[in-house]
Design a protein around this motif. Structure first.
Motif, PDB file in Angstrom:
ATOM      1  N   ASN A   1      38.548   8.175  33.275  1.00 32.67           N
ATOM      2  CA  ASN A   1      38.961   6.820  32.906  1.00 32.67           C
ATOM      3  C   ASN A   1      37.969   6.228  31.899  1.00 32.67           C
ATOM      4  O   ASN A   1      37.463   5.123  32.064  1.00 32.67           O
ATOM      5  N   TYR A   2      37.721   7.015  30.857  1.00 32.19           N
ATOM      6  CA  TYR A   2      36.689   6.658  29.879  1.00 32.19           C
ATOM      7  C   TYR A   2      37.008   5.357  29.154  1.00 32.19           C
ATOM      8  O   TYR A   2      36.103   4.669  28.670  1.00 32.19           O
ATOM      9  N   LEU A   3      38.283   4.994  29.075  1.00 31.88           N
ATOM     10  CA  LEU A   3      38.653   3.778  28.360  1.00 31.88           C
ATOM     11  C   LEU A   3      38.060   2.537  29.011  1.00 31.88           C
ATOM     12  O   LEU A   3      37.779   1.543  28.331  1.00 31.88           O
ATOM     13  N   GLU A   4      37.843   2.570  30.340  1.00 29.42           N
ATOM     14  CA  GLU A   4      37.272   1.429  31.050  1.00 29.42           C
ATOM     15  C   GLU A   4      35.794   1.608  31.360  1.00 29.42           C
ATOM     16  O   GLU A   4      35.052   0.621  31.418  1.00 29.42           O
ATOM     17  N   THR A   5      35.359   2.842  31.542  1.00 26.40           N
ATOM     18  CA  THR A   5      33.961   3.067  31.942  1.00 26.40           C
ATOM     19  C   THR A   5      33.072   3.500  30.787  1.00 26.40           C
ATOM     20  O   THR A   5      31.851   3.496  30.924  1.00 26.40           O
TER      21      THR A   5
ATOM     22  N   ARG B   1      30.897   3.748  27.372  1.00 26.07           N
ATOM     23  CA  ARG B   1      30.021   2.879  26.586  1.00 26.07           C
ATOM     24  C   ARG B   1      29.290   3.732  25.559  1.00 26.07           C
ATOM     25  O   ARG B   1      29.340   4.953  25.593  1.00 26.07           O
TER      26      ARG B   1
ATOM     27  N   LYS C   1      37.838   6.557  21.856  1.00 29.44           N
ATOM     28  CA  LYS C   1      38.992   5.705  22.087  1.00 29.44           C
ATOM     29  C   LYS C   1      40.079   5.959  21.046  1.00 29.44           C
ATOM     30  O   LYS C   1      41.260   6.059  21.381  1.00 29.44           O
TER      31      LYS C   1
END
Length: 491
Positions: A121-125, A127, A135
């Motif tokens: 879930n890299y889109l939310e976590t 950085r 993204k």
């Protein structure tokens, strides 16, 4: 010997070709359920008559010319040795699998990375400095437009008030640009793939064999032109995940490779007619992949194209001249070109549901095309070998560069013509270009066309013009009808 062994091995294979399916995010996944065969064949909607039967007829219409063309070659029992096949390493099937292995070395790690970022879930976590790149490549930056009626092309703007002379000048400019770009491209393509370089009175010269390098040359220049165009002109905000371009890019690279490679085995006029018959597998893909409906006149024109191509191939096959004989390998490569190209167009249609311009599509597809081809060439060591060939033969260098320039400029003329005059005018211009390409090839390279072959060519182009005329009439009629009514029943 290799061709004979390949034919014998084909008899032992039972190939199954699963139909690809373009994923549609708006649809729910299909669930498995028991099939009632009797109900499927004779239900109230007549699924067999209006879906299975048209698809079967399309398949028969596409395969019939290819099968008929191979019959005279197989019936004679003679072995046709391709001119460029000097060793096992030059055999097209071996080269195909080597290239595919090179593409897999890029696709598989990329697929694993995409799955990794999605599971985390890299889109939310996510950085850090790499977040915008990940993204854009994996998730995109904008949701898909659901209400776009025709995703294949952006809406054509209404023509501004201008004089008739100005419109005529624009039309002549578009027609001349398209004809010059693609006629030159066709002549150079046949020159590069079928003739030798550096021939003298004592030396026979050498032929260029690596079709993948030519694909790379075309894509690198198209990528540069599209990138400059996007940088210098205003474009809509890009929202599609970049990795989705890789599907269309891979099939586009494979179709272009098959197109170049096929010229080692078949004549250029045969290849042009095969491209004209591309409408048949496109309809098949649309029926199987996108569940599209087609009108009766579309099936009629597809059948006419099939008949015309069969006439041309049958009239050319008995001729044993090396430049006109249609071999089994050439037929397989032509089928591969048409199938891959049909998948490319259907996948691009699905991608156009995102808000993007055709030039952005051109840029995204060519980014991955350059990545795939240069990676495969470096792994094989073929890039340096091709560069050495260019250094030995300056004439080939000029031909390869001009080939790429014509391909890139032709794509820009396509976008401009459709934007100014619509798809119908563009189709007429390109249909005329195909006829001129056959004539030029026969005049320059000495291809012979029999009376039956000429009639077959006439039938094909008559069917193509009939499609343009019928489509324009249907559009005019649909504008006059009230909303919700269809002028012709589709099957």
């Amino acid at each position: 010997m290799v061709t004979t062994a390949f034919k014998q091995s084909l008899q032992c294979w039972k190939l199954k070709f699963p139909s690809p399916r373009v994923p549609n995010p708006e649809q729910t996944p299909l669930t498995e359920a028991p099939i009632n065969v009797w109900h499927m064949l004779f239900n109230s909607r007549g699924l067999f008559l209006f879906h299975v039967l048209p698809s079967s007829l399309l398949s028969l219409g596409f395969c019939l010319p290819l099968v008929l063309a191979s019959l005279p070659t197989m019936a004679t029992g003679e072995e046709i040795v391709p001119a460029l096949q000097d060793s096992w390493g030059d055999f097209w099937l071996f080269r195909f699998f080597v290239n595919a292995a090179g593409y897999a070395s890029i696709v598989v790690p990329g697929f694993l990375l995409i799955q990794y970022f999605k599971r985390r879930n890299y889109l939310e976590t996510g950085r850090g400095i790499c977040f915008p790149v990940v993204k854009s490549c994996v998730f995109g930056s904008e949701v898909k437009s659901v209400h776009q009626e025709d995703g294949s092309l952006p809406p054509r703007g209404e023509p501004t008030e201008s004089s008739t002379a100005r419109q005529v000048f624009k039309l002549l400019f578009c027609a001349a640009g398209l004809q010059a770009s693609y006629l030159t491209w066709g002549v150079l393509q046949e020159r590069v793939m079928t003739r030798t370089y550096g021939a003298t009175e004592t030396e026979p010269g050498e032929k260029f064999k690596d079709s993948q390098f030519l694909v790379f040359m075309n894509r690198i220049l198209a990528f540069t032109v599209a990138g400059l165009y996007c940088a210098l002109t205003k474009q809509p905000r890009h929202g599609a995940p970049m990795y989705k371009y890789s599907f269309a890019s891979l099939s586009n690279v494979l179709s272009s490779w098959c197109q170049y490679e096929a010229l080692k085995y078949i004549s250029f006029p045969t290849q042009v007619l095969a491209k004209a018959s591309k409408v048949i597998p496109v309809m098949m893909m649309g029926k199987l992949v996108s569940r599209k409906s087609y009108e009766y006149w579309e099936y009629l024109t597809a059948a006419l194209i099939s008949v015309g191509v069969s006439m041309f191939l049958l009239s050319s096959a008995p001729n044993r001249h090396v430049s006109t004989v249609t071999t089994f390998s050439g037929i397989i490569l032509l089928a591969g070109y048409i199938i891959f190209d049909s998948f490319t167009s259907n996948w691009q249609d699905a991608l156009f549901a995102y808000k993007m311009s055709p030039v952005q599509m051109m840029f995204g597809v060519n980014v991955f095309s350059c990545l795939f081809t240069v990676g495969s060439l470096l792994e094989q060591g073929a890039l340096l070998e091709s560069v050495r060939f260019m250094s030995r033969h300056s004439e080939f260098t000029a031909h390869a560069v001009l080939l790429s320039v014509c391909s890139a400029c032709g794509q820009l003329f396509i976008f401009y013509t459709i934007n100014q005059f619509g798809a119908a005018v563009f189709t007429i211009i390109m249909t005329l270009r195909q006829a001129f390409a056959i004539l030029l090839s026969c005049l320059i390279y000495g291809h012979t066309v029999t009376v039956v072959g000429g009639l077959g060519v006439a039938v094909v182009f008559m069917a193509l013009f009939l499609r343009v005329y019928a489509r324009s009439r249907m559009k005019k009629r649909s504008k006059k009808l009230p909303p919700g009514e269809t002028p012709v029943q589709k099957v």
